[in-house]
Each structure stands twice: as structure tokens, then as C-alpha cells.
Scaffold this motif. Structure first.
Motif, PDB file in Angstrom:
ATOM      1  N   THR A 135       0.860  -1.189   0.000  1.00  0.00           N
ATOM      2  CA  THR A 135       0.000   0.000   0.000  1.00  0.00           C
ATOM      3  C   THR A 135       0.892   1.233   0.000  1.00  0.00           C
ATOM      4  OG1 THR A 135      -0.176  -0.091   2.399  1.00  0.00           O
ATOM      5  CG2 THR A 135      -1.962  -1.091   1.147  1.00  0.00           C
ATOM      6  N   TRP A 136       0.508   2.206  -0.807  1.00  0.00           N
ATOM      7  CA  TRP A 136       1.324   3.395  -1.033  1.00  0.00           C
ATOM      8  C   TRP A 136       0.515   4.661  -0.781  1.00  0.00           C
ATOM      9  CZ3 TRP A 136       6.276   2.227  -2.799  1.00  0.00           C
ATOM     10  CH2 TRP A 136       6.461   0.944  -3.290  1.00  0.00           C
ATOM     11  N   SER A 137       1.175   5.694  -0.296  1.00  0.00           N
ATOM     12  CA  SER A 137       0.587   7.020  -0.202  1.00  0.00           C
ATOM     13  C   SER A 137       0.774   7.695  -1.554  1.00  0.00           C
ATOM     14  CB  SER A 137       1.287   7.843   0.879  1.00  0.00           C
ATOM     15  OG  SER A 137       1.004   9.216   0.717  1.00  0.00           O
ATOM     16  N   LEU A 138      -0.310   8.220  -2.119  1.00  0.00           N
ATOM     17  CA  LEU A 138      -0.191   8.923  -3.396  1.00  0.00           C
ATOM     18  C   LEU A 138       0.525  10.256  -3.231  1.00  0.00           C
ATOM     19  CD1 LEU A 138      -3.678   8.156  -4.966  1.00  0.00           C
ATOM     20  CD2 LEU A 138      -1.454   7.239  -5.649  1.00  0.00           C
ATOM     21  N   GLN A 139       0.422  10.841  -2.049  1.00  0.00           N
ATOM     22  CA  GLN A 139       1.055  12.133  -1.804  1.00  0.00           C
ATOM     23  C   GLN A 139       2.568  11.991  -1.641  1.00  0.00           C
ATOM     24  OE1 GLN A 139      -0.417  14.221   1.601  1.00  0.00           O
ATOM     25  NE2 GLN A 139       0.717  16.066   1.131  1.00  0.00           N
ATOM     26  N   THR A 140       3.012  11.060  -0.793  1.00  0.00           N
ATOM     27  CA  THR A 140       4.448  10.927  -0.523  1.00  0.00           C
ATOM     28  C   THR A 140       5.136   9.928  -1.439  1.00  0.00           C
ATOM     29  OG1 THR A 140       4.168   9.151   1.095  1.00  0.00           O
ATOM     30  CG2 THR A 140       4.057  11.448   1.915  1.00  0.00           C
ATOM     31  N   ARG A 141       4.332   9.074  -2.111  1.00  0.00           N
ATOM     32  CA  ARG A 141       4.854   8.017  -2.972  1.00  0.00           C
ATOM     33  C   ARG A 141       5.685   6.999  -2.207  1.00  0.00           C
ATOM     34  NH1 ARG A 141       5.293   9.733  -8.933  1.00  0.00           N
ATOM     35  NH2 ARG A 141       3.808  11.418  -9.009  1.00  0.00           N
ATOM     36  N   LYS A 142       5.385   6.840  -0.924  1.00  0.00           N
ATOM     37  CA  LYS A 142       6.082   5.865  -0.077  1.00  0.00           C
ATOM     38  C   LYS A 142       5.083   4.840   0.435  1.00  0.00           C
ATOM     39  CE  LYS A 142       9.650   9.022   1.240  1.00  0.00           C
ATOM     40  NZ  LYS A 142      10.561   9.499   2.219  1.00  0.00           N
ATOM     41  N   GLU A 143       5.625   3.664   0.773  1.00  0.00           N
ATOM     42  CA  GLU A 143       4.767   2.626   1.340  1.00  0.00           C
ATOM     43  C   GLU A 143       4.271   3.066   2.713  1.00  0.00           C
ATOM     44  OE1 GLU A 143       5.760  -1.630   0.732  1.00  0.00           O
ATOM     45  OE2 GLU A 143       7.635  -0.782  -0.033  1.00  0.00           O
ATOM     46  N   VAL A 144       2.992   2.766   2.990  1.00  0.00           N
ATOM     47  CA  VAL A 144       2.420   3.179   4.272  1.00  0.00           C
ATOM     48  C   VAL A 144       2.302   2.023   5.260  1.00  0.00           C
ATOM     49  CG1 VAL A 144       1.216   5.188   3.373  1.00  0.00           C
ATOM     50  CG2 VAL A 144       0.072   2.980   3.352  1.00  0.00           C
ATOM     51  N   LEU A 145       2.371   0.793   4.789  1.00  0.00           N
ATOM     52  CA  LEU A 145       2.342  -0.378   5.661  1.00  0.00           C
ATOM     53  C   LEU A 145       3.400  -1.367   5.217  1.00  0.00           C
ATOM     54  CD1 LEU A 145      -1.515  -0.992   5.866  1.00  0.00           C
ATOM     55  CD2 LEU A 145      -0.067  -0.077   7.673  1.00  0.00           C
ATOM     56  N   VAL A 146       3.756  -2.249   6.113  1.00  0.00           N
ATOM     57  CA  VAL A 146       4.705  -3.310   5.773  1.00  0.00           C
ATOM     58  C   VAL A 146       4.055  -4.206   4.719  1.00  0.00           C
ATOM     59  CG1 VAL A 146       5.917  -5.323   6.696  1.00  0.00           C
ATOM     60  CG2 VAL A 146       5.696  -3.258   8.077  1.00  0.00           C
ATOM     61  N   PRO A 147       4.775  -4.588   3.663  1.00  0.00           N
ATOM     62  CA  PRO A 147       4.187  -5.463   2.647  1.00  0.00           C
ATOM     63  C   PRO A 147       3.759  -6.798   3.254  1.00  0.00           C
ATOM     64  CG  PRO A 147       6.315  -4.619   1.922  1.00  0.00           C
ATOM     65  CD  PRO A 147       6.147  -4.223   3.348  1.00  0.00           C
ATOM     66  N   PHE A 148       2.677  -7.349   2.718  1.00  0.00           N
ATOM     67  CA  PHE A 148       2.209  -8.651   3.167  1.00  0.00           C
ATOM     68  C   PHE A 148       2.528  -9.697   2.118  1.00  0.00           C
ATOM     69  CE2 PHE A 148      -0.022  -6.198   6.220  1.00  0.00           C
ATOM     70  CZ  PHE A 148      -0.149  -7.046   7.303  1.00  0.00           C
ATOM     71  N   ARG A 149       3.015 -10.844   2.579  1.00  0.00           N
ATOM     72  CA  ARG A 149       3.388 -11.931   1.678  1.00  0.00           C
ATOM     73  C   ARG A 149       2.239 -12.907   1.480  1.00  0.00           C
ATOM     74  NH1 ARG A 149       8.454 -12.068   0.149  1.00  0.00           N
ATOM     75  NH2 ARG A 149       9.981 -10.966   1.372  1.00  0.00           N
ATOM     76  N   HIS A 150       2.191 -13.440   0.259  1.00  0.00           N
ATOM     77  CA  HIS A 150       1.224 -14.475  -0.105  1.00  0.00           C
ATOM     78  C   HIS A 150       1.987 -15.757  -0.370  1.00  0.00           C
ATOM     79  CE1 HIS A 150      -1.850 -11.393  -0.672  1.00  0.00           C
ATOM     80  NE2 HIS A 150      -0.898 -10.680  -1.213  1.00  0.00           N
ATOM     81  N   THR A 151       1.263 -16.819  -0.655  1.00  0.00           N
ATOM     82  CA  THR A 151       1.895 -18.085  -1.018  1.00  0.00           C
ATOM     83  C   THR A 151       2.076 -18.209  -2.529  1.00  0.00           C
ATOM     84  OG1 THR A 151      -0.271 -19.126  -1.012  1.00  0.00           O
ATOM     85  CG2 THR A 151       1.016 -19.265   1.023  1.00  0.00           C
TER      86      THR A 151
END
Length: 159
Positions: free
Chosen positions: A19-35
Motif C-alpha cells: 500500500t502506497w501514499s499517493l502524496q508521498t509516494r512511499k509505502e504506508v504499511l509493511v508489505p504482506f506476503r502471499h503463497t
């Protein structure tokens, strides 16, 4: 849903949703892994959850406030206005109000293995892509647009 964030289902070897902030262009949460590779992500209208589907058919609901996964038994998407949700269950697509606990108001045949579905912003149309067998052998992807009020296709499917 508020226009400040975007979610990406990453088709990379990390099998993540970000998930990314459109304003700052940085990730807002830790990425979640799938299988497996994540194929689509859809915010709930209230912005508190994110439904994420992977290529292996597993779908999870991401609780954004708690930064945790809640397993979902079916692929689930929401219309942008929040008045309609679609879920895939046992070869059928169920349309319902996301806040209602009653049975679905409409059930559509998937016509094969569901690969992708997307509701229009107002929830009046549903686009599906299913993997269907060919008479001569092999498979093809069939794209169909449905009227969610009548349950009828809007036209012949796109092969």
C-alpha cells in the motif's frame, strides 16, 4: 477509497501486496506476503480492509488498522460506492450488499474457473474473466460483462 492510497498486487518473486501514499509516494504499511503471485486487490468502501487475491485462488482480507490478515473463504471485491460486493463461491458469483447478512440478491454462473472480476464504480456492471475448456481441447479465457440488476450478460462473451 479516499483517494489518498493505492494498493498494488505485485507480480514479483516476493509474492507481496503493498500500500502506497499517493502524496508521498512511499509505502504506508509493511508489505504482506502471499503463497503465490498476488493478482488483484480491492479496498472495502470504508477503507478499513483490503481484499487480495492470488494466482493460486487464495484470497485474504487485510485488516489495515490491525495490519493483519483475516482469511476469506472466497474471492471478494467491492464497488467503489460501497453498495455492492461480489464473491466467488463453488463455481458461482454471488452479488450482495456488503453490509447485509442475508442471502445474495443475485447468483451468476461463472462459466469456468474464475481468473478475474471487477465491479463498475456504481456496482451496476460486473466484468468476469474465466478459464473455460475448448471443444477441440485446451483452454481459453472468456470475458463477460454482466448487468448486476438482472443477472443477464450485456452482450456475447469476448473470447
Amino acid at each position: 477509497p479516499d483517494g489518498r492510497s493505492v494498493a498494488t498486487a505485485c507480480w514479483d518473486f516476493s509474492f507481496t501486496t503493498r500500500t502506497w501514499s499517493l502524496q508521498t509516494r512511499k509505502e504506508v504499511l509493511v508489505p504482506f506476503r502471499h503463497t503465490a503471485y498476488a493478482t488483484q486487490a480491492s479496498f472495502a468502501p470504508d477503507g478499513r480492509h483490503l481484499a487480495v487475491g492470488a494466482v493460486n485462488g487464495v484470497v485474504n482480507i487485510w485488516d489495515l488498522a490491525g495490519n493483519a490478515w483475516q482469511p476469506s473463504p472466497v474471492p471478494l471485491i467491492y464497488s467503489s460506492d460501497g453498495l455492492c460486493s461480489a464473491a466467488f463461491r463453488q463455481g458461482e458469483i454471488e452479488l450482495r450488499s456488503p453490509t447485509a447478512r442475508n442471502p445474495p440478491h443475485l447468483v451468476l454462473p461463472a462459466g469456468g474457473v474464475l481468473r478475474f472480476m471487477k465491479l463498475s464504480p456504481d456496482g451496476r456492471r460486473l466484468l468476469t474473466m474465466c478459464r473455460a475448456p475448448l471443444d477441440a481441447g485446451g483452454f481459453t479465457n472468456v470475458v463477460q460483462v454482466w448487468d448486476t440488476l438482472t443477472g443477464r450478460p450485456t452482450r456475447d462473451p469476448f473470447p
